[in-house]
Design a protein around this motif. Structure first.
Motif, short mmCIF file in Angstrom:
data_model
loop_
_atom_site.label_atom_id
_atom_site.label_comp_id
_atom_site.label_asym_id
_atom_site.label_seq_id
_atom_site.Cartn_x
_atom_site.Cartn_y
_atom_site.Cartn_z
N ILE B 267 0.84 -1.21 0.00
CA ILE B 267 0.00 0.00 0.00
C ILE B 267 0.87 1.26 0.00
CG2 ILE B 267 -1.64 1.34 1.37
CD1 ILE B 267 -2.85 -1.30 2.30
N ASN B 268 1.87 1.27 0.86
CA ASN B 268 2.73 2.45 0.92
C ASN B 268 3.43 2.74 -0.41
OD1 ASN B 268 2.23 3.15 3.58
ND2 ASN B 268 3.88 1.88 4.39
N LEU B 271 0.97 4.10 -3.03
CA LEU B 271 0.60 5.50 -2.82
C LEU B 271 1.74 6.43 -3.19
CD1 LEU B 271 -1.38 5.22 0.50
CD2 LEU B 271 -2.29 5.73 -1.77
N MET B 316 5.13 2.07 9.70
CA MET B 316 3.83 2.73 9.81
C MET B 316 3.98 4.20 9.44
SD MET B 316 1.43 0.55 10.88
CE MET B 316 0.20 1.53 11.77
N ILE B 317 4.40 4.44 8.22
CA ILE B 317 4.64 5.82 7.79
C ILE B 317 3.33 6.53 7.53
CG2 ILE B 317 4.86 5.24 5.34
CD1 ILE B 317 7.21 7.22 5.20
N SER B 318 2.26 5.75 7.47
CA SER B 318 0.88 6.21 7.23
C SER B 318 0.70 6.68 5.79
CB SER B 318 0.45 7.30 8.21
OG SER B 318 0.93 8.54 7.79
N PRO B 319 -0.54 6.50 5.27
CA PRO B 319 -0.77 6.78 3.85
C PRO B 319 -0.34 8.18 3.41
CG PRO B 319 -2.60 5.55 4.73
CD PRO B 319 -1.71 5.85 5.89
N TYR B 320 -0.63 9.19 4.22
CA TYR B 320 -0.25 10.53 3.74
C TYR B 320 1.26 10.71 3.78
CZ TYR B 320 0.53 12.27 8.48
OH TYR B 320 1.02 12.46 9.75
N LEU B 323 2.49 9.54 0.55
CA LEU B 323 2.22 10.53 -0.50
C LEU B 323 3.25 11.66 -0.46
CD1 LEU B 323 -1.66 11.00 -0.53
CD2 LEU B 323 -0.26 9.69 -2.12
#
Lengths: 483, 483, 483
Positions: B267-268, B271, B316-320, B323
């Motif tokens: 996922i990362n 994105l 866990m860099i998170s979706p944003y 981006l």
């Protein structure tokens, strides 16, 4: 043909009718309707693709829907599917002016062959004697792709020299023969051939070569100017080569038994292929005084390792064994392009457009031999007791077979494949000689103009075609002038 | 060279011998034989690809053959495999007359590199001290692909300027260096780098740049006419770009731990890549007065996000966060093509054919920094207690390491990768300077004619090569004229 | 424009400003920044991609990390991903001089659309009302790809006639409309449409056609010389066709329920597609007096079966049912290219560059009807009790719905898709008519020169462009001459 004056008509304007309008339409429609009817009568979803499956799960002690066979075969299936359509299709685009035919007819005959293969293989392998139905699932789709591969190999031998109607006839008989020989080899002889060195490559190779032998054209030199490649067409062909090369481990492991079987088959094929590449480059460079590499070798002989590992991929041939097989096949296949193909044409009058003898037939034979030898030398110490039984499927009525007997049956299987290929090809070739199939004249071989609408502005750029032929082309294809 | 009269011989007809017939054949054969022997001595199937597995299943509480690691790594492996052969190969076909070399030599060195990588990585990571054997399975194949990726990146810097023999030497040393630096970074420093921002891209990038620096050609402008693209070659290159772009999530997640690790890494990366595309387009358009887009940027800088997410993909860099990384790398990489590459060449005398500094080296450094910062700022509240241990593999002798220490080790890892790349590249470059490897003359760079049989009719269409050079080419390559 | 003398300025030199430097940069940056902010506010990893998953496994009775949804959706996702970027992208490269635009703008709008789709679909489907967050996992990525497919279909109608800025605007609204109609059809009406015959193809098709209708250019004949294909561009387009064709079974089964659902959807789609190929070839050959095949038909109509099987793929339509659908759609789609497209342009003033009406809109409608009829005629004897509930998801508040009611809702769903497509397209088309988006002049349509740096030496080879236009091009794009 009235426009052609008598002087050169006899020589240049062969009255071959290549207009396949009615034939092709008729054959496509009739066969597709036949498929619909036969599928209606015979084909149903198998247990795992039927909506009743969710009900049967509890009874069969299946706890989760992801235990469905779909999840453990589908990724391999898709890789094989790519090999069939993109791999074989683009590999044949190397000719300067036959890319539409290569990729388009490949598409057509594969799409037809898949349906017919599902039926033929179904009758032999998946027919339920109680209901008289064929139950299909993901494994049938993979096997149909395999069956079609045999016919596409044969297409390689006659590429550019036949009409699409001939190709469809060739595929109809090819699939039929394949299903029978496959039944004989895998079921009756109980030979192991998951990657199809024998069943697919030896059969397909000799089937195509026999057809090409019967359809030999003594005047093929008339279209010699179109028999080469151009820069971009060679690059397109590399798309085919690479997708075949990369996905061959999936091909050889697609129908192998689950677990270590698929795992080992993929590793062996992968190693064998890497080794082929180096020896192909070595021989290709050495064969030229200038040391320059030949794209024909790189496009084809690098794949020989995958063909040769078809039978033995699942065996404990060990990593270095796989490397050795690839080593030999890269050399053999490249040598084939250099020395054997010219001989085949001159002496045996077999013209082989893509060199399938070097890429499929010979490495397939090597694969069969390697398989027989490896099987005969298998032992419980190497495989483990259960491993030996599982690898060679020594169950049911074959539970007492010895490994040396298995080796003999493997060898017998290869002879069967070759016999079916040569015999079947000769007969089908004879059928294809009838002057009703709309095949191209000798001077129009390897030319997309015959069966395809080719973009106009490019026509003028076509190099090497003398204007006189262009004129005759026009006369031939202009329907008003036909009698 | 007798045909060249003295007047222009000195200038135009450099007596470079580019005939690699014996060298290439020798190197390919010797190395492949060496591989066979070394594999024979060292390499065996691992537990899950050995036929004994079926016996061991019961002992190991494995209830079904589909629990074999094969099913959870093989689809990723195939995606990575496509990136290596089609992705890297076709990405480099952008040059107007070097498509054969791009895709063909890429094929050759990858096939060799894979074998050598299995051995080298095996000695460092999978050697069983008791038996002295390397046991290989699907994960080894993925890691070998990764290792080869590093060498193919380096090829990008010297594309068109070296001979296939040089490439094989470069790959031999490249794989060796890679295996060592990987061992230092992943095992000794225990840095996390599943997608290889540091291990693959920083190392491969600087390795290639250092080699290119040592091999600098002051007179490269002589082959300037072949240094651009043509319409179709740019379209071919997009095949490479897209397969790299699409499968990069598989690349970064291929060796990550099962479950949420692979899921999150995919996922990362996905994105991050989408974000790179938009900023690349923005900067590319803005950089031209006419607002027109440059294919070089679209082909390369859109991929920078995948490179930069190599280390942090599993965090866990998170979706944003993903981006934002892609946002910055698209800009940075396109800026690199516009401003940094010209400077590198003018000031540091580093010529970088494919711009690997912009696509791999710089985004790799960004990826290393992002990884270090993200690791250092990890916390139990974000990862969960077990999640933190699993993500950073805080087990065994590393079980007491803190996240801030981990951040430092990540940063140290990047320095190690860079040091190995620059140092190793400088030494290997020096070896490649020996005048024995058959590298092309300055005026024959970027030209497939030197090492490939190029279809004849196209030769005349070759634009921009003055006839005088063609004449010399002929003289050079005509073996009768050689002394 | 001072260089153009008044005489032909009015006619030839339309003062269209196609310099999108500031607009494109602005739109890309602003939208990407907006995405970063919105993702920061709304988007988080879902349960299975979060590092806490390992902790939650025990609580949720998950015994192995490979039970993660990732392993059962990711291979399908990658196939769909390839269809979006390589499939759609290369399918549109058939134009002789618009390959950069086809594959490059496809890349750009897909990369943007995916991000916006994750948000839009997330708000409608995955928003947690408690936390106000969207939790994304692999299934969201597949759905985003699906959503983008709708917009790329629409691109096919306006290919070559719009600017990249218009495409981004079109995608922004397209994704928004898609998310709403998807919510209405799948959630409110509870129609089944896993492969998106209605949701994707009917919507996308009519959306594009309506936009093309509003943007109709009466003087498009001025760029007629660029509206055809050349030999190699047709071969490139076949790459797109084949990847779409091969992976369509993955497309239609990607989001279907696990087990027999995915298995059956793949089989049905595969069969339907094979059947399309044969009837396409038949009709294409029959439509020409010379019997020659047309690449436009082979590239597009062979895919119609996949579109038409989108809704019914998961139903027990039975193998021969799938063949019949493909049979009809191959004919219908090819007929569309022959008769309906010319009428659409002449009578309704809808110009459809890629023929999306024949490939997506009509087969989509057929798919919707087939789905409605198949649903209405479902029975417990065919599906089994649990199978019926699972296939039509008759759970929760829909647990009492009958199959005939389901049939009606399916039909209603198709009307909703069509209404959203036509209505939305008309409005968005009106927005795109504003003269601020930098769209090309009529004589510059289908020309990569407008928005791309095209390799120089090829410019002279551009056929059919009168020198006068080249001159004007220069004048238009030369910034010093602008007022």
């Amino acid at each position: 043909m009235g426009n052609c004056n008598q002087g050169f008509k006899d020589y240049f304007c062969r009255p071959k009718d290549t207009n396949v309008r009615f034939k092709l339409t008729f054959v496509c429609f009739v066969w597709q309707i036949a498929m619909v009817i036969l599928f209606g009568v015979f084909v149903r979803y198998d247990d795992e693709s039927d909506a009743h499956w969710v009900q049967n799960m509890a009874q069969n002690n299946i706890t989760s829907a992801v235990e469905n066979e779909f999840y453990y075969r589908y990724p391999s299936f898709q890789d094989v599917h790519v090999m069939i359509f993109v791999g074989f299709g683009f590999l044949m685009t190397f000719l300067k002016r036959y890319s539409f035919g290569a990729v388009g007819f490949n598409f057509l005959i594969a799409a037809f062959g898949l349906q017919w293969a599902l039926l033929m293989q179904g009758w032999f392998h998946s027919l339920d004697p109680l209901t008289g139905k064929i139950y299909i699932g993901i494994e049938n789709l993979i096997n149909a792709d395999f069956c079609v591969a045999g016919c596409l190999i044969a297409y390689g031998a006659v590429l550019g020299k036949v009409s699409p109607v001939q190709l469809l006839v060739m595929t109809l008989f090819g699939v039929t023969l394949y299903a029978v020989e496959e039944y004989v080899i895998l079921d009756l002889l109980h030979a192991i051939d998951n990657g199809g060195s024998m069943v697919i490559h030896v059969f397909g190779g000799y089937y195509g070569l026999a057809i090409s032998w019967v359809l030999y054209r003594p005047n093929l030199h008339k279209s010699q100017n179109l028999q080469g490649s151009v820069y971009h067409s060679d690059t397109f062909a590399m798309i085919g080569t690479l997708f075949l090369w990369m996905f061959w481990p999936s091909f050889n492991s697609a129908t192998t038994y689950h677990g270590d079987g698929q795992h080992r088959a993929a590793i062996n094929t992968y190693l064998c292929l890497t080794s082929s590449v180096l020896t192909t480059v070595a021989v290709s460079s050495f064969s030229q005084k200038t040391g320059k590499l030949d794209m024909v070798h790189i496009q084809n002989s690098t794949l020989a390792g995958g063909v040769a590992m078809g039978t033995a991929a699942v065996f404990m041939i060990s990593p270095y064994g796989a490397l050795i097989v690839g080593f030999c096949c890269g050399i053999l296949s490249t040598m084939g392009y250099l020395f054997i193909s010219p001989c085949l044409e001159k002496i045996l009058k077999i013209h082989d457009t893509c060199g399938i003898h070097n890429l499929h037939a010979m490495p397939g034979v090597v694969g069969g031999i390697v398989g027989a030898v490896t099987a005969a030398s298998a032992s419980e110490s190497v495989y483990g007791k259960q491993g030996l039984i599982q690898t060679f499927d020594f169950t049911g009525k074959f539970k007492d077979r010895t490994v040396s007997a298995q080796g003999c049956y493997q060898a017998a299987g290869m002879c069967v494949a070759m016999a079916f290929g040569i015999g079947g090809g000769a007969i089908v070739g004879a059928i294809l000689r009838f002057p009703i199939w709309g095949d191209p004249a000798d001077e129009n071989c390897y030319d997309d103009h015959v069966y395809w609408e080719v973009p106009e502005e490019e026509e003028n750029q076509l190099e090497g075609v003398p204007p006189i032929l262009e004129y005759c082309n026009y006369a031939t294809n202009n329907p008003e002038d036909e009698t």
